[in-house]
Design an enzyme around this catalytic site. Structure first.
Site, PDB file in Angstrom:
ATOM      1  N   GLN A   1       7.516   7.244 -18.471  1.00  0.00           N
ATOM      2  CA  GLN A   1       7.691   8.619 -18.928  1.00  0.00           C
ATOM      3  C   GLN A   1       8.385   9.498 -17.892  1.00  0.00           C
ATOM      4  O   GLN A   1       8.532  10.699 -18.095  1.00  0.00           O
ATOM      5  CB  GLN A   1       6.322   9.217 -19.282  1.00  0.00           C
ATOM      6  CG  GLN A   1       5.644   8.507 -20.444  1.00  0.00           C
ATOM      7  CD  GLN A   1       4.220   8.996 -20.688  1.00  0.00           C
ATOM      8  OE1 GLN A   1       3.729   9.916 -20.029  1.00  0.00           O
ATOM      9  NE2 GLN A   1       3.539   8.369 -21.641  1.00  0.00           N
TER      10      GLN A   1
ATOM     11  N   HIS B   1       2.480  10.585 -17.590  1.00  0.00           N
ATOM     12  CA  HIS B   1       1.874  11.912 -17.469  1.00  0.00           C
ATOM     13  C   HIS B   1       2.350  12.698 -16.253  1.00  0.00           C
ATOM     14  O   HIS B   1       1.579  13.062 -15.371  1.00  0.00           O
ATOM     15  CB  HIS B   1       0.342  11.788 -17.463  1.00  0.00           C
ATOM     16  CG  HIS B   1      -0.226  11.357 -18.779  1.00  0.00           C
ATOM     17  ND1 HIS B   1      -1.542  11.556 -19.123  1.00  0.00           N
ATOM     18  CD2 HIS B   1       0.343  10.732 -19.848  1.00  0.00           C
ATOM     19  CE1 HIS B   1      -1.754  11.071 -20.345  1.00  0.00           C
ATOM     20  NE2 HIS B   1      -0.611  10.567 -20.794  1.00  0.00           N
TER      21      HIS B   1
ATOM     22  N   GLU C   1      -3.913  19.657 -27.786  1.00  0.00           N
ATOM     23  CA  GLU C   1      -4.472  20.993 -27.642  1.00  0.00           C
ATOM     24  C   GLU C   1      -3.421  22.077 -27.480  1.00  0.00           C
ATOM     25  O   GLU C   1      -2.417  21.895 -26.799  1.00  0.00           O
ATOM     26  CB  GLU C   1      -5.392  21.056 -26.408  1.00  0.00           C
ATOM     27  CG  GLU C   1      -6.629  20.205 -26.515  1.00  0.00           C
ATOM     28  CD  GLU C   1      -7.544  20.351 -25.313  1.00  0.00           C
ATOM     29  OE1 GLU C   1      -8.607  19.698 -25.306  1.00  0.00           O
ATOM     30  OE2 GLU C   1      -7.202  21.096 -24.372  1.00  0.00           O
TER      31      GLU C   1
ATOM     32  N   TYR D   1     -10.095  23.896 -18.304  1.00  0.00           N
ATOM     33  CA  TYR D   1      -9.853  23.559 -19.713  1.00  0.00           C
ATOM     34  C   TYR D   1     -10.395  22.187 -20.124  1.00  0.00           C
ATOM     35  O   TYR D   1     -10.041  21.685 -21.188  1.00  0.00           O
ATOM     36  CB  TYR D   1      -8.368  23.765 -20.027  1.00  0.00           C
ATOM     37  CG  TYR D   1      -8.097  25.258 -20.032  1.00  0.00           C
ATOM     38  CD1 TYR D   1      -8.186  25.998 -21.195  1.00  0.00           C
ATOM     39  CD2 TYR D   1      -7.911  25.947 -18.841  1.00  0.00           C
ATOM     40  CE1 TYR D   1      -8.048  27.373 -21.198  1.00  0.00           C
ATOM     41  CE2 TYR D   1      -7.778  27.330 -18.823  1.00  0.00           C
ATOM     42  CZ  TYR D   1      -7.850  28.032 -20.000  1.00  0.00           C
ATOM     43  OH  TYR D   1      -7.742  29.401 -19.988  1.00  0.00           O
TER      44      TYR D   1
ATOM     45  N   TYR E   1      -7.728   5.203 -26.400  1.00  0.00           N
ATOM     46  CA  TYR E   1      -6.835   4.492 -27.306  1.00  0.00           C
ATOM     47  C   TYR E   1      -7.494   3.258 -27.915  1.00  0.00           C
ATOM     48  O   TYR E   1      -7.125   2.830 -29.014  1.00  0.00           O
ATOM     49  CB  TYR E   1      -5.540   4.115 -26.590  1.00  0.00           C
ATOM     50  CG  TYR E   1      -4.698   5.322 -26.247  1.00  0.00           C
ATOM     51  CD1 TYR E   1      -4.117   6.104 -27.246  1.00  0.00           C
ATOM     52  CD2 TYR E   1      -4.505   5.695 -24.923  1.00  0.00           C
ATOM     53  CE1 TYR E   1      -3.367   7.219 -26.939  1.00  0.00           C
ATOM     54  CE2 TYR E   1      -3.739   6.811 -24.600  1.00  0.00           C
ATOM     55  CZ  TYR E   1      -3.177   7.565 -25.612  1.00  0.00           C
ATOM     56  OH  TYR E   1      -2.441   8.675 -25.305  1.00  0.00           O
TER      57      TYR E   1
END
Length: 390
Positions: free
Chosen positions: A99, A165, A260, A270, A281
């Site tokens: 990513q 991420h 979210e 949070y 997963y």
């Protein structure tokens, strides 16, 4: 005429039609599966730019051209007729595995005079990699572009040897401060650091344009916390926007369920991974199945199953009046744009605009049309205008 009420009333249909991945119930009213608008928005699409190699982000320049990042580390400018220019030289080296790569691009609030741009990217490090933000002066001469005076203004630490991420989106607030979003690197070992104020994983940061720490940051002056931190307990924030009142909103990927929409406020937690509306997963529970935890803030809204949100922008144009002051969200799994309208801090409607493409970034053009960047090796930027079809 008799009114329809009680058990005979039909609940408004929600935009989400698939079954959830979990059996969790929302803590707050209107926190998920908001109703669709009474009338669907009709759109027409045209290709504004094509030939992009896994584009990740784009931004409009003051003259109407677009500057676009490609994941492998290429930065290009697309002319107003859609022609892609040659790669801009001087871009920092990126780690494009998984990513990672060249991620977001943002213009300095004074770009017209200082020509400064900001780039976020996965930077190769001695021990792995991490999200980094650099600024540079964009110079254009004889049809070619280059970056001068490249300076790193922020480094996420610690580094981690992974490929997931990174976040990462950038936005300038009205006061000139720069917000930077990052991820918590996904794996179970590092992700718990989203709760650690001494770690840069899983946070939203607020910095000065030159990389300094604003004196009014919530943890400024602390010897136990990173002073750049604005909020924490985030998973993988890939969208950030300001609402009409200038407040910061973010959108982040959940695991299996639990994407979210949040309104990060100074110094607040949070929840991730201590509380979530998603599951692993493989189907296992996270944090024992807790959707709330002491000292943490509930998401304003969540999705189960996920839409895989890639970006967030506020619509304030006149081309789509029904979207005025709504958030537009790029959906990777949902394959289009998700439009959420709020009343205060409550989502009152959610609309799905199918584009049959994984959408990586969404922006509002200077004329008020909506532009959507598609994901993948043969990417393009679509222009959305009002349509007459269904």
């Amino acid at each position: 005429m008799a009114s329809v009420s009680g058990s005979h009333a039909q609940a408004p249909a929600s935009a989400e039609t698939e079954s959830p991945n979990t059996s969790y119930n929302p803590v707050l009213p209107g926190q998920t599966r908001a109703p669709k608008p009474t009338t669907a928005t009709k759109v027409s699409t045209a290709t504004a730019v094509q030939g992009l190699a896994s584009g990740w982000a784009f931004e409009f320049l003051p003259d109407g051209r677009m500057i676009v990042t490609e994941k492998a580390g290429t930065l290009r400018i697309a002319s107003k007729d859609g022609t892609l220019g040659k790669p801009i030289t001087g871009v920092p080296k990126v780690d494009p595995k998984g990513q990672g790569g060249l991620l977001d691009v943002a213009l300095s609030p004074s770009f017209a005079s200082d020509r400064l741009i900001y780039l976020s990217y996965s930077e190769p490090r001695e021990k792995g990699n991490g999200t980094t933000v650099a600024r540079a002066k964009l110079v254009e001469e004889n049809g070619a572009g280059k970056l001068d005076d490249v300076k790193i203004v922020f480094r996420q630490t610690p580094a981690y040897d992974g490929d997931k991420h990174y976040g990462s989106r950038l936005i300038f607030a009205a006061d000139g401060k720069l917000f930077v979003t990052v991820g918590e690197r996904s794996d179970k070992t590092p992700r718990v650091q989203a709760q650690d104020l001494a770690s840069g994983l899983g946070k939203v940061f607020r910095i000065e344009p030159d990389g300094g720490v604003p004196k009014d940051n919530p943890f400024a002056g602390s010897d136990k916390s990173k002073p750049e931190i604005w909020s924490y307990g985030h998973r993988n924030v890939q969208g950030i926007a300001l609402d009409p009142d200038g407040r910061v909103w973010t959108i982040e990927h959940g695991p299996r369920g639990g994407d979210e929409l949040n309104r990060p406020r100074a110094g607040l937690n949070y929840g991730w991974p201590e509380a979530t509306y998603g599951i692993e997963y493989d189907g296992g529970k996270i944090a024992g199945g807790k959707t709330q935890a002491p000292g943490t803030v509930q998401p304003v809204y969540y999705w189960d199953p996920v839409i895989a949100p890639s970006s967030l922008t506020l619509y304030q144009g006149t081309v789509f009046p029904s979207w005025s002051n709504s958030f537009l969200i790029g959906g990777l799994v949902s394959g289009g744009i998700v439009v959420v309208k709020l009343d205060g801090d409550t989502v009152v409607s959610e609309e799905r605009v199918p584009l049959n493409e994984r959408i990586r970034d969404v922006k509002v053009g200077p004329e008020g049309a909506v532009y959507a960047l598609t994901d993948g090796p043969d990417g393009k930027i679509l222009k959305l205008t009002p349509g007459s079809g269904t």
